[in-house]
Design a protein around this motif. Structure first.
Motif, PDB file in Angstrom:
ATOM      1  N   GLY A  28       0.848  -1.448   0.066  1.00  0.00           N
ATOM      2  CA  GLY A  28      -0.078   0.191   0.110  1.00  0.00           C
ATOM      3  C   GLY A  28       0.675   1.332  -0.066  1.00  0.00           C
ATOM      4  O   GLY A  28       0.275   2.515  -0.003  1.00  0.00           O
ATOM      5  N   GLU A  29       2.208   1.224   0.211  1.00  0.00           N
ATOM      6  CA  GLU A  29       3.093   2.442  -0.215  1.00  0.00           C
ATOM      7  C   GLU A  29       2.660   2.998  -1.464  1.00  0.00           C
ATOM      8  O   GLU A  29       2.770   2.310  -2.306  1.00  0.00           O
ATOM      9  N   ILE A  30       3.062   4.210  -1.490  1.00  0.00           N
ATOM     10  CA  ILE A  30       3.066   5.033  -2.770  1.00  0.00           C
ATOM     11  C   ILE A  30       4.658   4.951  -3.225  1.00  0.00           C
ATOM     12  O   ILE A  30       5.351   5.397  -2.110  1.00  0.00           O
ATOM     13  N   THR A  31       5.049   4.413  -4.066  1.00  0.00           N
ATOM     14  CA  THR A  31       6.410   4.458  -4.557  1.00  0.00           C
ATOM     15  C   THR A  31       6.950   4.664  -6.081  1.00  0.00           C
ATOM     16  O   THR A  31       5.619   4.697  -6.702  1.00  0.00           O
ATOM     17  N   THR A  32       7.990   4.835  -6.423  1.00  0.00           N
ATOM     18  CA  THR A  32       8.336   4.942  -7.749  1.00  0.00           C
ATOM     19  C   THR A  32       9.238   4.287  -8.261  1.00  0.00           C
ATOM     20  O   THR A  32      10.288   3.989  -7.337  1.00  0.00           O
ATOM     21  N   ILE A  90      -1.696   3.485 -12.040  1.00  0.00           N
ATOM     22  CA  ILE A  90      -0.344   3.868 -12.240  1.00  0.00           C
ATOM     23  C   ILE A  90      -0.178   5.087 -12.865  1.00  0.00           C
ATOM     24  O   ILE A  90      -0.914   5.497 -13.999  1.00  0.00           O
ATOM     25  N   ILE A  91       0.626   5.789 -12.175  1.00  0.00           N
ATOM     26  CA  ILE A  91       0.984   7.431 -12.812  1.00  0.00           C
ATOM     27  C   ILE A  91       2.245   7.393 -13.545  1.00  0.00           C
ATOM     28  O   ILE A  91       3.260   7.059 -12.954  1.00  0.00           O
ATOM     29  N   TYR A  92       2.307   7.909 -14.697  1.00  0.00           N
ATOM     30  CA  TYR A  92       3.742   8.139 -15.409  1.00  0.00           C
ATOM     31  C   TYR A  92       3.766   9.609 -15.313  1.00  0.00           C
ATOM     32  O   TYR A  92       2.934  10.499 -16.033  1.00  0.00           O
ATOM     33  N   PHE A  93       4.832  10.185 -14.657  1.00  0.00           N
ATOM     34  CA  PHE A  93       5.322  11.557 -15.086  1.00  0.00           C
ATOM     35  C   PHE A  93       6.452  11.525 -15.966  1.00  0.00           C
ATOM     36  O   PHE A  93       7.514  11.237 -15.799  1.00  0.00           O
ATOM     37  N   LYS A  94       5.760  12.179 -17.060  1.00  0.00           N
ATOM     38  CA  LYS A  94       6.815  12.450 -18.074  1.00  0.00           C
ATOM     39  C   LYS A  94       8.171  13.364 -17.903  1.00  0.00           C
ATOM     40  O   LYS A  94       9.141  12.838 -18.359  1.00  0.00           O
ATOM     41  N   LYS A  95       8.248  14.477 -17.002  1.00  0.00           N
ATOM     42  CA  LYS A  95       9.303  15.059 -16.624  1.00  0.00           C
ATOM     43  C   LYS A  95      10.273  14.176 -16.007  1.00  0.00           C
ATOM     44  O   LYS A  95      11.634  14.426 -16.032  1.00  0.00           O
ATOM     45  N   ASP A  96       9.684  13.144 -15.120  1.00  0.00           N
ATOM     46  CA  ASP A  96      10.711  12.286 -14.578  1.00  0.00           C
ATOM     47  C   ASP A  96      10.939  11.119 -15.287  1.00  0.00           C
ATOM     48  O   ASP A  96      11.921  10.365 -14.694  1.00  0.00           O
ATOM     49  N   SER A  98       9.350   8.291 -15.154  1.00  0.00           N
ATOM     50  CA  SER A  98       8.945   7.381 -14.077  1.00  0.00           C
ATOM     51  C   SER A  98       7.469   7.006 -13.833  1.00  0.00           C
ATOM     52  O   SER A  98       6.654   7.804 -14.066  1.00  0.00           O
ATOM     53  N   PHE A  99       7.229   5.902 -12.946  1.00  0.00           N
ATOM     54  CA  PHE A  99       5.976   5.648 -12.749  1.00  0.00           C
ATOM     55  C   PHE A  99       5.881   5.584 -11.067  1.00  0.00           C
ATOM     56  O   PHE A  99       6.830   5.245 -10.510  1.00  0.00           O
ATOM     57  N   THR A 100       4.675   5.865 -10.768  1.00  0.00           N
ATOM     58  CA  THR A 100       4.386   6.021  -9.227  1.00  0.00           C
ATOM     59  C   THR A 100       3.161   5.227  -9.167  1.00  0.00           C
ATOM     60  O   THR A 100       2.133   5.366  -9.958  1.00  0.00           O
ATOM     61  N   LEU A 101       3.048   4.396  -8.001  1.00  0.00           N
ATOM     62  CA  LEU A 101       1.970   3.467  -7.915  1.00  0.00           C
ATOM     63  C   LEU A 101       1.788   3.036  -6.380  1.00  0.00           C
ATOM     64  O   LEU A 101       2.875   3.226  -5.703  1.00  0.00           O
ATOM     65  N   LYS A 102       0.808   2.479  -6.140  1.00  0.00           N
ATOM     66  CA  LYS A 102       0.708   1.823  -4.705  1.00  0.00           C
ATOM     67  C   LYS A 102       1.344   0.445  -4.892  1.00  0.00           C
ATOM     68  O   LYS A 102       0.897  -0.098  -5.958  1.00  0.00           O
ATOM     69  N   THR A 103       1.910   0.003  -4.007  1.00  0.00           N
ATOM     70  CA  THR A 103       2.850  -1.343  -3.942  1.00  0.00           C
ATOM     71  C   THR A 103       1.622  -2.469  -3.381  1.00  0.00           C
ATOM     72  O   THR A 103       0.631  -2.063  -2.683  1.00  0.00           O
ATOM     73  N   PHE A 104       1.976  -3.693  -3.932  1.00  0.00           N
ATOM     74  CA  PHE A 104       1.075  -4.738  -3.734  1.00  0.00           C
ATOM     75  C   PHE A 104       2.290  -5.774  -3.061  1.00  0.00           C
ATOM     76  O   PHE A 104       3.405  -5.708  -3.782  1.00  0.00           O
ATOM     77  N   VAL A 105       2.252  -6.427  -2.253  1.00  0.00           N
ATOM     78  CA  VAL A 105       3.094  -7.522  -1.845  1.00  0.00           C
ATOM     79  C   VAL A 105       2.410  -8.899  -2.040  1.00  0.00           C
ATOM     80  O   VAL A 105       1.366  -9.018  -2.065  1.00  0.00           O
ATOM     81  N   GLY A 106       3.322  -9.817  -2.065  1.00  0.00           N
ATOM     82  CA  GLY A 106       2.743 -11.321  -2.008  1.00  0.00           C
ATOM     83  C   GLY A 106       2.835 -11.972  -3.488  1.00  0.00           C
ATOM     84  O   GLY A 106       2.406 -13.109  -3.726  1.00  0.00           O
ATOM     85  N   TYR A 107       4.001 -11.418  -4.265  1.00  0.00           N
ATOM     86  CA  TYR A 107       4.097 -12.172  -5.544  1.00  0.00           C
ATOM     87  C   TYR A 107       5.054 -13.238  -5.244  1.00  0.00           C
ATOM     88  O   TYR A 107       6.050 -13.173  -4.396  1.00  0.00           O
ATOM     89  N   GLY A 108       5.178 -14.239  -5.970  1.00  0.00           N
ATOM     90  CA  GLY A 108       6.030 -15.391  -5.777  1.00  0.00           C
ATOM     91  C   GLY A 108       5.116 -16.871  -5.754  1.00  0.00           C
ATOM     92  O   GLY A 108       4.038 -16.781  -5.706  1.00  0.00           O
ATOM     93  N   GLY A 109       5.891 -17.930  -5.312  1.00  0.00           N
ATOM     94  CA  GLY A 109       5.418 -19.075  -5.191  1.00  0.00           C
ATOM     95  C   GLY A 109       6.316 -20.362  -4.917  1.00  0.00           C
ATOM     96  O   GLY A 109       7.585 -19.885  -4.836  1.00  0.00           O
TER      97      GLY A 109
END
Length: 170
Positions: A28-32, A90-96, A98-109
């Motif tokens: 749930g963190e907002i990260t880039t 998912i937000i794309y900032f053209k000047k940067d 880069s992408f900014t989004l809220k994270t999900f955890v739990g990928y894998g298997g």
């Protein structure tokens, strides 16, 4: 994991971006993450060569994708938070670039197979063939082929020496 997010049916760019940021942030963190990181990932785990516009074209088909001409720095924390219409945004900032989004955890298997030790690898020209074997019996269950990475694309930061040309499970 990344190979499957890129190459299996139903895979998409959004999942690649989410997986990339999930390794460095909590749920749930907002990260880039930078476009450079995403391009390097896609071009390492895919035999085709992708460019910035290829990634954006795929993302523009997603209703939860927002493309802004501004920089992330142009927003306060509250203003940035308001941009997220859903947790899937998912937000794309053209000047940067880069992408900014809220994270999900739990990928894998879990799996009962691993890549064989390096002494089992075979070099064939500009390729390395790596057996995928069961942990218990060392029986070959697949094979990954790495190829010398001579791909040409802009905005990559950490182009790998090899890319995954194929990964076949028997």
């Amino acid at each position: 994991m990344i190979y499957s997010l890129i190459n299996l049916n139903g895979s998409n760019i959004e999942n690649i971006i989410r997986f990339n940021v999930s390794e460095s942030a909590g749920n749930g963190e907002i990260t880039t993450t930078s476009m450079s990181n995403i391009l390097d990932l896609i071009n390492t785990y895919n035999k085709e060569t992708y460019h910035t516009e290829d990634v954006l074209k795929k993302l523009r088909a997603n209703p939860n994708f927002i493309e802004l001409d501004k920089s992330k720095k142009d927003y306060t924390v509250e203003g940035l938070t308001k941009l997220f219409k859903t947790d899937s945004t998912i937000i794309y900032f053209k000047k940067d670039n880069s992408f900014t989004l809220k994270t999900f955890v739990g990928y894998g298997g879990a799996t009962d197979s691993i890549f064989a030790p390096t002494e089992s690898w075979k070099i064939k020209g500009d390729r390395i063939i790596i057996p995928y074997v069961t942990v218990a019996t060392n029986k070959k269950t697949g094979e990954m082929t790495l190829r010398l990475n001579n791909k040409q694309y802009e905005h990559g930061n950490n182009k790998t020496k090899y890319y995954v040309e194929s990964f076949i499970i028997f």
